[in-house]
Design a protein around this motif. Structure first.
Motif, PDB file in Angstrom:
ATOM      1  N   ALA A 323       0.832  -1.204   0.000  1.00 24.19           N
ATOM      2  CA  ALA A 323       0.000   0.000   0.000  1.00 24.19           C
ATOM      3  C   ALA A 323       0.869   1.257   0.000  1.00 24.19           C
ATOM      4  N   ALA A 324       1.918   1.249   0.818  1.00 25.21           N
ATOM      5  CA  ALA A 324       2.810   2.407   0.888  1.00 25.21           C
ATOM      6  C   ALA A 324       3.490   2.653  -0.448  1.00 25.21           C
ATOM      7  N   ALA A 325       3.948   1.582  -1.105  1.00 27.80           N
ATOM      8  CA  ALA A 325       4.604   1.728  -2.406  1.00 27.80           C
ATOM      9  C   ALA A 325       3.626   2.216  -3.463  1.00 27.80           C
ATOM     10  N   SER A 326       2.392   1.692  -3.438  1.00 22.07           N
ATOM     11  CA  SER A 326       1.390   2.093  -4.434  1.00 22.07           C
ATOM     12  C   SER A 326       0.940   3.536  -4.252  1.00 22.07           C
ATOM     13  N   GLU A 327       1.173   4.099  -3.050  1.00 22.11           N
ATOM     14  CA  GLU A 327       0.819   5.493  -2.778  1.00 22.11           C
ATOM     15  C   GLU A 327       2.024   6.417  -2.901  1.00 22.11           C
ATOM     16  N   GLY A 328       3.193   5.851  -3.219  1.00 25.46           N
ATOM     17  CA  GLY A 328       4.396   6.668  -3.350  1.00 25.46           C
ATOM     18  C   GLY A 328       4.891   7.225  -2.030  1.00 25.46           C
TER      19      GLY A 328
END
Length: 476
Positions: A323-328
């Motif tokens: 989730a953190a990676a997909s939100e940058g």
């Protein structure tokens, strides 16, 4: 017996992923949790009956696995044929989805697809191997051109609400109740009322909500001419056993009742009143006699069971990294990695955090993941893509160069023989082609159709790229 019920419920908890988001209780229909518990208890008793019967070996796969298999086939067809909403594909709708997801507290934005519907006005939410989806039928989607963007926003938000309340996974746990008349339908109708409320609340536009439901009744053009009060008044006067039975056997409440419920929720004055049917109590009494045990347990333990379900379905830490990676969100990514998180965790389709970094062209996140030991050659399941091929497809040159510098295999082929250099050549991306060649990509690699990267470059009109590939070793 209560402890046995809880035991079987724990067995089913893998199919439940209730969200931990603390919704305002006024948004949830007062009967939703009660009907869910009632349906769950009924389903548990069915499962217990099957477990002590010799036929359960044959019934369980049919009861549980067959619907899941059919659902997976349908969703796979949509994913391969539908048009996915992205920043480049209907960007105004993608922005709407992002805004509504932010308001509703989504960690990961669900995929949204549009597909042809042969005139049907509808939309639905679903789940496919761990990834949430919203599907909009094309005739409904055309509201964009018809000046109905607010109504479309309501409909999209309604489907997002189904995902937020996790109705999809809950229904998988109560499959036996869904096959039994009245119980599953009652829960489904309560879910629709809940999602209407949530969509009205998060769009802050009751008029658009009522218009959106009117569109489902009469179409995307004529809805503007409907006298809403007259429509509700006529529906409220319909009586009789079959009118009552039609509603009770339906998974969705009548549209006029849904509009009326929005009016009540939003405090809009109306002269129409939907009175309770006198037929219902009689039929309901018969059902109560037959299912008194389940009803009593549902009423007494509903709150405790829902709280218990919430407590055992906390978000897994691996999902947090994705989730953190997909939100940058570089700070969250680094914090999770420093806490010992495996950089190669995947979702249900095999996507890694590094793939999300490549998708979003987030070089800092990619660097942190590689430093922590992320494997650049991991392959996702749906299209057999790697972080490198995703970066190539998006023409994220910085990520392409970075991955190649840090060990990404430039000659890694998928099951059809497709190689990264073919992606770059077919897209006319000369800079990426050069980066791949410099990293050791073999221009002579051929796929299962015996075509090379040069063939794909020529096929798409990129003659200079084809010539470069030929000069670097492609046989003439």
């Amino acid at each position: 017996m209560v402890f046995r019920v809880f035991g079987v419920y724990c067995f089913l908890k893998g199919m439940l992923e209730l969200n931990s988001y603390d919704l305002n209780t006024s948004l949830v229909h007062r009967k939703e949790d009660r009907y869910f518990v009632l349906a769950l208890i009924f389903s548990v008793f069915v499962y217990l009956g099957l477990l002590v019967s010799i036929i359960f070996i044959f019934v369980i796969p049919i009861l549980v696995l067959l619907p899941l298999f059919a659902q997976a086939i349908m969703m796979a067809s949509i994913r391969t044929n539908g048009v996915r909403i992205t920043p480049k594909q209907f960007p105004e709708v993608y922005e709407t989805v992002q805004e509504q997801c932010a308001k509703m507290g989504f960690a990961v934005i669900p995929d949204v697809y549009v597909m042809e519907s042969s005139g049907i006005l509808n939309a639905f939410a679903s789940r496919f191997f761990g990834r949430n989806m919203v599907v909009l039928y094309s005739d409904l989607f055309e509201l964009i051109q018809a000046g109905g963007s607010k109504e479309l926003t309501f409909i999209i938000t309604h489907e997002l609400a189904h995902i937020k309340r996790n109705h999809i996974m809950k229904q998988l746990a109560i499959i036996p109740a869904l096959w039994f008349p009245f119980i599953g339908e009652a829960y489904s109708r309560a879910c629709e009322y809940t999602c209407d409320r949530m969509a009205t609340y998060f769009t802050n536009d009751a008029d658009a909500a009522m218009n959106g439901l009117t569109i489902l009744a009469i179409g995307k053009s004529l809805y503007k001419r409907v006298d809403r009060e007259e429509y509700l008044l006529h529906s409220s006067q319909e009586r009789g056993f079959f009118v009552w039975l039609s509603e009770k056997l339906s998974t969705h409440p009548p549209l006029p009742k849904r509009i009326y419920a929005i009016q009540q929720f939003a405090g809009i004055a109306t002269t129409t009143v939907f009175k309770s049917s006198k037929i219902g109590p009689i039929v309901f009494l018969v059902i109560m006699v037959a299912l008194v045990g389940s009803i009593v347990l549902g009423v007494v333990f509903s709150k405790a069971i829902v709280q218990f379900a919430d407590s055992i379905t906390e978000t897994e830490s691996s999902d947090e990294l994705l989730a953190a990676a997909s939100e940058g969100d570089i700070e969250r990514v680094e914090a999770l990695l420093e806490g010992g998180m495996d950089p190669n965790v995947t979702d249900g389709e095999g996507w890694t955090a590094l793939m999300w970094a490549a998708q979003l062209n987030e070089l800092e996140i990619a660097s942190s993941l590689i430093t922590a030991g992320a494997d650049p050659d991991m392959v996702e399941h749906s299209y057999e893509e790697t972080a490198l091929t995703i970066a190539l497809f998006n023409e994220s040159l910085e990520i392409v160069a970075f991955l190649l510098e840090h060990g990404a295999n430039p000659n890694l082929q998928d099951s059809s023989g497709w190689a990264p250099i073919m992606t770059a050549a077919a897209n006319g991306d000369a800079e990426s082609v050069q980066l791949l060649l410099d990293a050791g990509a073999d221009p002579a690699i051929a796929d299962d159709t015996d075509r090379t990267a040069a063939d794909y470059a020529l096929e798409n009109g990129y003659d200079e790229i084809a010539q470069l590939l030929l000069e670097r070793g492609e046989p003439i």
